[in-house]
Structure formats: structure tokens, C-alpha cells
Design an enzyme around this catalytic site. Structure first.
Site, PDB file in Angstrom:
ATOM      1  CB  ILE A   1      39.214   3.911 -66.530  1.00 43.49           C
ATOM      2  CG1 ILE A   1      38.935   3.975 -68.042  1.00 43.49           C
ATOM      3  CG2 ILE A   1      40.297   4.906 -66.143  1.00 43.49           C
ATOM      4  CD1 ILE A   1      38.529   5.334 -68.560  1.00 43.49           C
ATOM      5  N   PRO A   2      40.561   1.287 -64.199  1.00 40.78           N
ATOM      6  CG  PRO A   2      41.463  -0.853 -64.010  1.00 40.78           C
ATOM      7  CD  PRO A   2      41.164   0.221 -64.993  1.00 40.78           C
ATOM      8  CG  HIS A   3      40.263   5.518 -60.931  1.00 44.13           C
ATOM      9  ND1 HIS A   3      39.363   4.968 -61.828  1.00 44.13           N
ATOM     10  CD2 HIS A   3      39.535   6.312 -60.110  1.00 44.13           C
ATOM     11  CE1 HIS A   3      38.143   5.438 -61.565  1.00 44.13           C
ATOM     12  NE2 HIS A   3      38.231   6.242 -60.522  1.00 44.13           N
ATOM     13  N   GLY A   4      42.503   4.432 -58.099  1.00 44.32           N
ATOM     14  CA  GLY A   4      42.349   4.379 -56.645  1.00 44.32           C
ATOM     15  C   GLY A   4      41.206   5.235 -56.139  1.00 44.32           C
TER      16      GLY A   4
ATOM     17  NE  ARG B   1      36.182   4.859 -58.147  1.00 42.89           N
ATOM     18  CZ  ARG B   1      35.529   5.973 -58.019  1.00 42.89           C
ATOM     19  NH1 ARG B   1      35.765   6.750 -56.993  1.00 42.89           N
ATOM     20  NH2 ARG B   1      34.638   6.336 -58.887  1.00 42.89           N
TER      21      ARG B   1
END
Length: 142
Positions: free
Chosen positions: A60-63, A46
Site C-alpha cells: 500500500i504505497p502512500h506518501g 515513505r
């Protein structure tokens, strides 16, 4: 299981790189049982598509979209990095990892956006000396 609890918050971390920061954030989500380990790779994927740096020292790390199958339950991980870590030249002092089941994460994101839109709030979280102080910041939004 709560979406955000004291166990999901890690204080005073020193992280050397963006990749290390994303892996650390994802690991909290894995350790707490929100996601499968494969989710961490999707978080890194991502980040390659578009940075998760949001401004005001926040990332805001997310998949990726196709990472949903690796999510067991919606959850948030928060990591405090008082000395900062570089996200392509942008200083990040607050990492907020998100795993969302279905569309639940959209509500989570809007709460985070409200809190983190004020740089003063972000600095209050970065400088918080307890997990409870950080939880209180997000409880006020509910």
C-alpha cells in the site's frame, strides 16, 4: 470525484522493481488528478522509512506525513501485478496507492484492510479479468 473508480484501476501490469511499482502507482494518482507529481517522491521516501508491504501479496504505497500538501483530493489507485514484483524479497501482486486529504484516508485504509486481510480476496482481485470485478470487491465493504 470518486475515491475509487474503474479509471483508477490498472490490470495486468509487469513491473520490474519496487521503485518502478511505486512510481507506477503514484502516476495513476497524478494522472487522475488526486495528487501533485511531487507526491510520487514522497511515496518513495515513505518506502525508505518503512516498507508498505502488508502481507498477503499486498503493498500500500502512500506518501509521508508531510506529503499532505501535495494531495488535492482523496483517492485510491489499484494496480494488478499477476506475476508479482519484489518488495525486498516479499512478492507483491496487488498495489494499492493511497492519497488521503485530512483523515479521510483512515476510513479508506480500514476498508482495504478488511478486504485484503483474506488472502482469498487478494487472489480474487489479482485474478480479476475486469475492473468492475475489483470495484465490486470494495463495494461489498461499504
Amino acid at each position: 470525484m470518486a475515491i475509487l473508480s474503474a479509471e483508477n484501476i490498472v490490470l495486468n501490469q509487469q513491473l520490474g522493481s519496487k521503485e518502478e511499482a511505486i512510481r507506477a502507482t503514484g502516476q495513476v494518482l497524478v494522472d487522475r488528478g488526486y495528487v501533485e507529481p511531487a507526491y510520487i517522491e514522497k511515496m518513495l521516501e515513505r518506502e525508505q522509512l518503512t516498507t508498505t508491504y502488508m502481507g498477503n501479496f499486498v503493498a500500500i504505497p502512500h506518501g509521508t506525513e508531510d506529503a499532505k500538501s501535495a494531495v488535492k483530493e482523496s483517492g485510491i489507485a489499484i494496480i494488478q501485478v499477476p506475476n508479482g514484483v519484489s518488495f525486498d524479497g516479499n512478492e507483491v501482486k496487488l498495489l494499492i496507492g493511497i492519497a488521503g486529504k485530512g483523515d479521510e484516508h483512515l476510513e479508506i485504509l480500514s476498508q482495504i484492510a478488511i478486504v485484503c486481510s483474506e488472502e482469498d480476496n487478494v487472489l480474487q482481485i489479482v485474478n480479476a479479468s475486469s475492473k468492475e470485478e475489483i470495484l465490486a470487491m470494495f463495494d461489498e465493504v461499504n
